[in-house]
Scaffold this active site. Structure first.
Site, PDB file in Angstrom:
ATOM      1  N   CYS A 175      46.052  31.869  37.669  1.00  0.00           N
ATOM      2  CA  CYS A 175      46.474  30.732  37.212  1.00  0.00           C
ATOM      3  C   CYS A 175      47.519  30.102  38.050  1.00  0.00           C
ATOM      4  CB  CYS A 175      47.177  30.817  35.634  1.00  0.00           C
ATOM      5  SG  CYS A 175      46.250  31.230  34.246  1.00  0.00           S
TER       6      CYS A 175
ATOM      7  N   GLU B 272      48.120  37.988  42.745  1.00  0.00           N
ATOM      8  CA  GLU B 272      48.636  36.700  42.351  1.00  0.00           C
ATOM      9  C   GLU B 272      50.317  37.266  42.245  1.00  0.00           C
ATOM     10  OE1 GLU B 272      47.595  35.515  38.469  1.00  0.00           O
ATOM     11  OE2 GLU B 272      48.867  33.438  38.660  1.00  0.00           O
TER      12      GLU B 272
ATOM     13  N   ASN C 166      39.843  28.417  38.910  1.00  0.00           N
ATOM     14  CA  ASN C 166      40.365  29.799  38.469  1.00  0.00           C
ATOM     15  C   ASN C 166      39.701  29.888  37.226  1.00  0.00           C
ATOM     16  OD1 ASN C 166      41.410  32.406  38.269  1.00  0.00           O
ATOM     17  ND2 ASN C 166      43.254  31.333  36.679  1.00  0.00           N
ATOM     18  N   GLU C 167      40.432  29.634  36.250  1.00  0.00           N
ATOM     19  CA  GLU C 167      39.883  29.864  34.847  1.00  0.00           C
ATOM     20  C   GLU C 167      39.666  28.347  34.024  1.00  0.00           C
ATOM     21  OE1 GLU C 167      42.455  32.325  32.701  1.00  0.00           O
ATOM     22  OE2 GLU C 167      41.455  34.108  33.194  1.00  0.00           O
TER      23      GLU C 167
HETATM   24  O1  AHR Z   1      46.204  37.973  35.547  1.00  0.00           O
HETATM   25  C1  AHR Z   1      47.029  37.009  34.688  1.00  0.00           C
HETATM   26  C2  AHR Z   1      46.407  35.830  34.467  1.00  0.00           C
HETATM   27  O2  AHR Z   1      45.419  35.992  33.421  1.00  0.00           O
HETATM   28  C3  AHR Z   1      45.731  35.191  35.545  1.00  0.00           C
HETATM   29  O3  AHR Z   1      46.621  34.198  36.060  1.00  0.00           O
HETATM   30  C4  AHR Z   1      44.795  34.440  34.793  1.00  0.00           C
HETATM   31  O4  AHR Z   1      43.780  33.790  35.656  1.00  0.00           O
HETATM   32  C5  AHR Z   1      44.329  34.899  33.595  1.00  0.00           C
HETATM   33  O5  AHR Z   1      44.353  34.305  32.443  1.00  0.00           O
END
Ligand code: AHR
Length: 664
Positions: free
Chosen positions: A247, A51, A378-379
């Site tokens: 994220c 990321e 993602n989440e």
């Molecule tokens: O890894 C950091 C963050 O943690 C990521 O962006 C997210 O998916 C998670 O909450």
């Protein structure tokens, strides 16, 4: 209760004093049933999560040294300083050509009234520019001349004190935009170098995409990646690369979501976007954090290929980050999002004469990238995710049943949101769910206590992607979290549980991957870098030990007929490798006592008389690696003798052990 209290106390004492107890535990006999295959290990088992957080991409692995190269940051001159030499008179003004070039509207117009003196620009880089003595740096600029008189440019690399450590010159001539290049050889090494550009001559020059790259990038590619950082990844032999997050996929708002189509094609046309980690944490504000997308989806696929890793893109599911705005795309307006997913499959896998395959081919890769996995969201959490996933699933299943879809269970490994999604996804009859992504950012103890998490998972249900995990030494995303040995040792213990359950768990990745020592937002992170150096944390060493000692099939390793899941602090898993005909044993001693154990191997005719024993350990649970001591916690390998079918091992306190022995 009292015993548990004493154990906790003993463990804390180890942490505080950093010492281990030298009294060995009693000899135990473990049984390895080398002919009882429990599961096939997928080649994707141990992979990478990437990321653009912590200056992971811009300012990190993406080797561009100039910050805000096309003046598109919200503050157009951020990172730049205007300079003047002699009696120079004139102006340097940012112009915006708007609709004429939506991806890259701004450029800088330098107007000099006379030949007397020079106007200059200094770029500060990303916390400085890392340059090395003797190395070549390639400068480029898009420029066009206004009027009849040309303007000559002199580029200077200067060290932190302003001393010149390299120069080059060029004179753009011509009224159309054109790329001009020059190269500079650095005469000294500095982490905090800067780039000066001096303009001289009574004329007017437009400049854009002012860039400086090291010649020595990964595979020497222009627009390339930092070779030292990619090498650390290549050394892990990862099974997959998940990208672009995290994220960042979701964005703080829907407008700020990651859109892969804006990250491909000519680099100068890729539309800049604010990085969602720019403002996320008040205590780690990073106002100069933007995404130039020089590292875009083509480059992610290419990196996956270089690493021999399966590409695993994750796309926005029509939802902005629920920790931020949680904006939703109305269900009847999801079509463009779904189309992005369909087009991505064509971009990655389609023939070179298809619409999106053609773009891939024009970027230098006519052959398909062989993408097999796609993450939707993602989440995410709540009904709103399920509703949107169904729309994606229907369209993707219809056109691309060959692609395995990854769904999310949100940010936490338990609790209301997790339970809702886990139950709903597993209960869906008319929609396929291939792989469920679980995330756990938890205390080190959680990792040791949850080693049996997957023992009871449904063997016939969806597979598991442990897509983001890391032991947090203080609290989730606390800036005080450390990549210490206690965290790494606990992750190793947990990973034996992942391996034992390889029939259910098919992909796993530590997160986040990279952090810049001066530009991070989140800790812990697997690899730390500055402008010239990169080192793997103890957590990296654990990941690497597992991913370079995979094996093809899981076999049982038992103590008193039970899996080894923490008895007296011991954790173990075993695989055989049918390609190399080896037994690979992983044994973690999380206790402060040495263990002298015997591993009796059943179900084989013979074992080779010699094998290898790799040990990763520290006496001090607080031990970290650092730029000064990158190998403080690093593996040591020795030969061991094997007598008959028994392997006798000394397992030191707080140690991760990998044993390889040939079967015959
Ligand atoms: O890894 C950091 C963050 O943690 C990521 O962006 C997210 O998916 C998670 O909450």
């Amino acid at each position: 209760m009292r015993k548990r209290f004493l154990t906790v106390l003993a463990l804390s004492a180890g942490i505080i004093t950093g010492t281990s107890n030298s009294f060995a535990q009693k000899n135990k006999v473990f049984t390895v049933k080398a002919n009882e295959v429990k599961a096939e290990v997928q080649p994707t088992m141990w992979g990478l999560f990437f990321e653009d957080i912590n200056l992971g991409a811009d300012g990190g692995i993406y080797a561009e040294l100039v910050k805000n190269r096309s003046f598109e940051f919200d503050t157009p001159m951020m990172g730049w300083k205007e300079q003047k030499e002699g009696n120079a008179a004139g102006s340097m003004l940012v112009h915006n050509r708007g609709a004429e070039n939506l991806g890259n509207p701004r450029f800088l117009r330098v107007k000099l009234k006379s030949d007397d003196g020079s106007l200059g620009l200094t770029n500060e880089g990303f916390r400085g520019m890392g340059v090395k003595k003797g190395d070549k740096y390639n400068f480029s600029v898009l420029a066009r001349q206004q009027g009849e008189k040309s303007v000559a440019l002199t580029m200077e690399l200067v060290d932190a004190e302003g001393k010149k450590i390299g120069t080059a010159t060029l004179t753009p001539e011509g009224k159309a935009w054109k790329k001009y290049t020059a190269s500079i050889t650095a005469t000294d090494t500095d982490q905090k170098a800067k780039l000066n550009i001096w303009a001289k001559g009574a004329g007017t020059l437009d400049m854009d995409m002012i860039s400086l790259f090291p010649e020595n990038t990964w595979k020497n590619r222009p627009n390339g990646l930092r070779a030292d950082m990619v090498q650390l990844l290549a050394d892990m032999k990862p099974g997959f690369l998940r990208f672009p997050g995290g994220c960042i996929v979701e964005g703080r708002t829907l407008d700020e979501r990651f859109q892969w189509k804006k990250t491909v094609g000519p680099v100068e046309d890729r539309e800049l976007l604010v990085n969602r980690w720019n403002t996320e944490f008040k205590h780690r504000h990073t106002p100069d954090y933007y995404q130039t997308f020089g590292l875009g989806f083509f480059e992610y696929f290419q990196l996956s290929e270089d690493l021999g890793a399966a590409p695993v893109p994750i796309l926005n599911a029509g939802m902005a980050c629920q920790f931020n705005t949680g904006e939703l795309v109305p269900l009847d307006q999801l079509t463009p999002f779904v189309q992005d997913a369909l087009d991505l499959i064509e971009f990655a896998n389609g023939p070179a004469d298809s619409e999106w395959g053609k773009l891939r081919a024009s970027m230098g890769h006519p052959a398909p990238f062989n993408m097999k996995y796609l993450g939707v969201g993602n989440e995410q959490w709540g009904e709103q995710y399920i509703e949107r996933y169904k729309v994606f699933e229907k369209a993707l299943q219809e056109k691309h049943p060959e692609i395995k879809l990854i769904t999310t269970t949100g940010p936490f490994p338990d609790g209301k949101e997790f339970d809702y999604l886990n139950t709903t996804l597993r209960g869906m009859k008319d929609h396929k769910v291939d792989i469920i992504d679980e995330h756990y950012y938890r205390a080190p103890e959680w990792f040791r206590e949850n080693v049996t998490r997957y023992d009871s998972y449904d063997r016939k249900g969806p597979k598991i992607f442990a897509g983001e995990y890391a032991a947090q030494s203080v609290a989730i995303a606390s800036p005080d979290n450390k990549n210490n040995w206690n965290a790494a040792l606990s992750e190793a213990a947990f990973m034996t549980g992942l391996e034992r359950n390889a029939d259910v768990v098919v992909m796993t990745s530590y997160a986040p991957l990279f952090a810049h020592a001066e530009g991070w937002q989140w800790t812990p992170d697997m690899i730390w870098v500055d402008n010239l150096r990169a080192y793997g944390t103890p957590n990296y060493q654990v990941q690497k030990l597992f991913s370079t000692n995979v094996g093809t099939h899981v076999v049982p390793v038992l103590l008193n007929k039970k899996p080894v899941t923490g008895q007296d602090g011991a954790f173990a898993s075993a695989t055989i490798d049918r390609n190399t005909n080896e037994l690979i044993l992983k044994v973690i001693n999380t206790s402060d006592k040495a263990m002298q154990n015997e591993f009796a191997v059943e179900g084989v005719k013979k074992l080779a008389a010699q094998g290898t024993h790799t040990v990763l350990r520290s006496d001090n649970l607080n031990q970290e690696n650092s730029f000064e001591h990158p190998d403080a916690v690093s593996p040591v390998q020795k030969q061991i003798s094997v007598s008959g079918k028994s392997i006798k091992l000394d397992l030191q306190p707080y140690s991760v052990n990998v044993i390889r022995v040939k079967l015959s």
